[in-house]
Motif scaffolding. Structure first.
Motif, mmCIF file in Angstrom:
data_model
loop_
_atom_site.group_PDB
_atom_site.id
_atom_site.type_symbol
_atom_site.label_atom_id
_atom_site.label_comp_id
_atom_site.label_asym_id
_atom_site.label_seq_id
_atom_site.Cartn_x
_atom_site.Cartn_y
_atom_site.Cartn_z
ATOM 1 N N GLY A 48 0.783 -1.234 0.000
ATOM 2 C CA GLY A 48 0.000 0.000 0.000
ATOM 3 C C GLY A 48 0.808 1.274 0.000
ATOM 4 N N GLU A 49 2.123 1.158 -0.024
ATOM 5 C CA GLU A 49 3.002 2.329 -0.021
ATOM 6 C C GLU A 49 3.740 2.400 -1.356
ATOM 7 O OE1 GLU A 49 6.505 4.244 2.814
ATOM 8 O OE2 GLU A 49 5.676 2.283 3.289
ATOM 9 N N LEU A 50 3.757 3.571 -1.985
ATOM 10 C CA LEU A 50 4.484 3.720 -3.241
ATOM 11 C C LEU A 50 5.983 3.600 -3.000
ATOM 12 C CD1 LEU A 50 2.446 6.550 -4.985
ATOM 13 C CD2 LEU A 50 2.401 4.096 -5.447
ATOM 14 N N SER A 51 6.651 2.903 -3.875
ATOM 15 C CA SER A 51 8.061 2.575 -3.660
ATOM 16 C C SER A 51 9.024 3.557 -4.338
ATOM 17 C CB SER A 51 8.343 1.147 -4.142
ATOM 18 O OG SER A 51 8.132 1.045 -5.529
ATOM 19 N N PHE A 52 8.589 4.781 -4.583
ATOM 20 C CA PHE A 52 9.488 5.771 -5.174
ATOM 21 C C PHE A 52 10.780 5.930 -4.372
ATOM 22 C CE2 PHE A 52 5.464 7.419 -7.128
ATOM 23 C CZ PHE A 52 5.796 7.104 -8.432
ATOM 24 N N PRO A 53 10.756 5.915 -3.024
ATOM 25 C CA PRO A 53 12.025 6.015 -2.283
ATOM 26 C C PRO A 53 12.971 4.844 -2.578
ATOM 27 C CG PRO A 53 10.178 6.473 -0.820
ATOM 28 C CD PRO A 53 9.599 5.968 -2.103
ATOM 29 N N VAL A 54 12.433 3.659 -2.780
ATOM 30 C CA VAL A 54 13.254 2.488 -3.102
ATOM 31 C C VAL A 54 13.868 2.664 -4.488
ATOM 32 C CG1 VAL A 54 13.219 -0.008 -3.532
ATOM 33 C CG2 VAL A 54 11.897 0.964 -1.631
ATOM 34 N N ILE A 55 13.059 3.075 -5.434
ATOM 35 C CA ILE A 55 13.537 3.279 -6.805
ATOM 36 C C ILE A 55 14.622 4.358 -6.818
ATOM 37 C CG2 ILE A 55 12.843 4.089 -9.095
ATOM 38 C CD1 ILE A 55 10.025 2.769 -8.379
ATOM 39 N N ASP A 56 14.401 5.440 -6.107
ATOM 40 C CA ASP A 56 15.404 6.512 -6.029
ATOM 41 C C ASP A 56 16.695 6.010 -5.391
ATOM 42 O OD1 ASP A 56 13.563 8.241 -7.193
ATOM 43 O OD2 ASP A 56 12.968 9.153 -5.282
ATOM 44 N N CYS A 57 16.591 5.234 -4.329
ATOM 45 C CA CYS A 57 17.768 4.695 -3.644
ATOM 46 C C CYS A 57 18.560 3.761 -4.570
ATOM 47 C CB CYS A 57 17.339 3.971 -2.369
ATOM 48 S SG CYS A 57 18.707 3.320 -1.387
ATOM 49 N N LEU A 58 17.858 2.894 -5.285
ATOM 50 C CA LEU A 58 18.524 2.000 -6.231
ATOM 51 C C LEU A 58 19.276 2.805 -7.289
ATOM 52 C CD1 LEU A 58 15.667 -0.611 -6.624
ATOM 53 C CD2 LEU A 58 17.974 -1.123 -5.775
ATOM 54 N N ARG A 59 18.637 3.819 -7.814
ATOM 55 C CA ARG A 59 19.269 4.642 -8.846
ATOM 56 C C ARG A 59 20.482 5.383 -8.285
ATOM 57 N NH1 ARG A 59 14.749 7.754 -12.201
ATOM 58 N NH2 ARG A 59 16.346 7.739 -13.815
ATOM 59 N N GLN A 60 20.391 5.865 -7.037
ATOM 60 C CA GLN A 60 21.525 6.552 -6.412
ATOM 61 C C GLN A 60 22.710 5.609 -6.232
ATOM 62 O OE1 GLN A 60 19.805 8.131 -2.838
ATOM 63 N NE2 GLN A 60 18.781 9.807 -3.911
ATOM 64 N N HIS A 61 22.421 4.310 -6.073
ATOM 65 C CA HIS A 61 23.479 3.304 -5.944
ATOM 66 C C HIS A 61 23.920 2.764 -7.307
ATOM 67 C CE1 HIS A 61 22.417 3.309 -1.663
ATOM 68 N NE2 HIS A 61 23.613 2.793 -1.485
ATOM 69 N N GLY A 62 23.404 3.346 -8.383
ATOM 70 C CA GLY A 62 23.811 2.943 -9.725
ATOM 71 C C GLY A 62 23.229 1.622 -10.189
ATOM 72 N N VAL A 63 22.135 1.201 -9.582
ATOM 73 C CA VAL A 63 21.512 -0.081 -9.928
ATOM 74 C C VAL A 63 20.445 0.152 -11.001
ATOM 75 C CG1 VAL A 63 20.174 -2.044 -9.054
ATOM 76 C CG2 VAL A 63 21.893 -0.961 -7.587
ATOM 77 N N PRO A 64 20.554 -0.523 -12.149
ATOM 78 C CA PRO A 64 19.495 -0.421 -13.156
ATOM 79 C C PRO A 64 18.185 -0.984 -12.593
ATOM 80 C CG PRO A 64 21.430 -1.544 -14.050
ATOM 81 C CD PRO A 64 21.636 -1.394 -12.580
ATOM 82 N N VAL A 65 17.065 -0.318 -12.896
ATOM 83 C CA VAL A 65 15.784 -0.687 -12.305
ATOM 84 C C VAL A 65 14.728 -0.882 -13.388
ATOM 85 C CG1 VAL A 65 13.953 0.032 -10.713
ATOM 86 C CG2 VAL A 65 16.314 0.702 -10.262
ATOM 87 N N ILE A 66 13.948 -1.940 -13.228
ATOM 88 C CA ILE A 66 12.724 -2.161 -13.989
ATOM 89 C C ILE A 66 11.587 -2.018 -12.984
ATOM 90 C CG2 ILE A 66 11.312 -3.834 -15.255
ATOM 91 C CD1 ILE A 66 13.989 -5.144 -16.146
ATOM 92 N N VAL A 67 10.566 -1.246 -13.339
ATOM 93 C CA VAL A 67 9.445 -1.025 -12.435
ATOM 94 C C VAL A 67 8.261 -1.877 -12.890
ATOM 95 C CG1 VAL A 67 7.848 0.683 -11.477
ATOM 96 C CG2 VAL A 67 10.231 1.307 -11.925
ATOM 97 N N CYS A 68 7.701 -2.616 -11.945
ATOM 98 C CA CYS A 68 6.529 -3.452 -12.196
ATOM 99 C C CYS A 68 5.333 -2.796 -11.514
ATOM 100 C CB CYS A 68 6.764 -4.844 -11.633
ATOM 101 S SG CYS A 68 5.424 -6.002 -11.925
ATOM 102 N N SER A 69 4.256 -2.580 -12.284
ATOM 103 C CA SER A 69 3.118 -1.889 -11.696
ATOM 104 C C SER A 69 1.854 -2.097 -12.503
ATOM 105 C CB SER A 69 3.400 -0.391 -11.613
ATOM 106 O OG SER A 69 2.251 0.302 -11.175
#
Length: 114
Positions: A48-69
């Motif tokens: 129930g919580e949007l994971s924008f902070p997780v996505i931002d954190c991954l990107r700050q660590h240089g991790v490529p991200v695919i978003v499922c939604s």
């Protein structure tokens, strides 16, 4: 979590080593600095919580991200995700495989079996 477990099974069957899944934003944020990730698939809605902070954190660590939604095609979501690759729910194994090849640019990690 059932979709995450199904996706995990798919990824393992393709030879990938999977960390997680993490069902809450706080759990994921706590784990990310401890992990060495070649890429991440992040669900936009974690308990129930949007994971924008997780996505931002991954990107700050240089991790490529695919978003499922289930909201992947909504204009406001697409705009907020700034061009990240999106996979809609219900997810397609073929689409996921294509996105992984395009986004992570590496071969699956083979897990040794003893």
């Amino acid at each position: 979590m059932l979709l995450a477990m199904d996706m995990e099974d798919h990824l393992v069957s393709r030879g990938y080593e999977v960390c997680g899944p993490y069902g809450r934003v706080g759990q994921a944020l706590e784990a990310i600095p401890q992990l060495s990730l070649a890429g991440a698939i992040a669900d936009l809605n974690l308990a129930g919580e949007l994971s924008f902070p997780v996505i931002d954190c991954l990107r700050q660590h240089g991790v490529p991200v695919i978003v499922c939604s289930g909201y992947a095609e909504l204009p406001q979501v697409k705009a907020r995700l700034d061009g990240l690759p999106l996979i809609a729910k219900p997810w397609s194994p073929e689409r996921l495989d294509d996105l992984i090849a395009q986004t992570f640019h590496h071969e699956p990690m083979r897990v040794r079996r003893r």
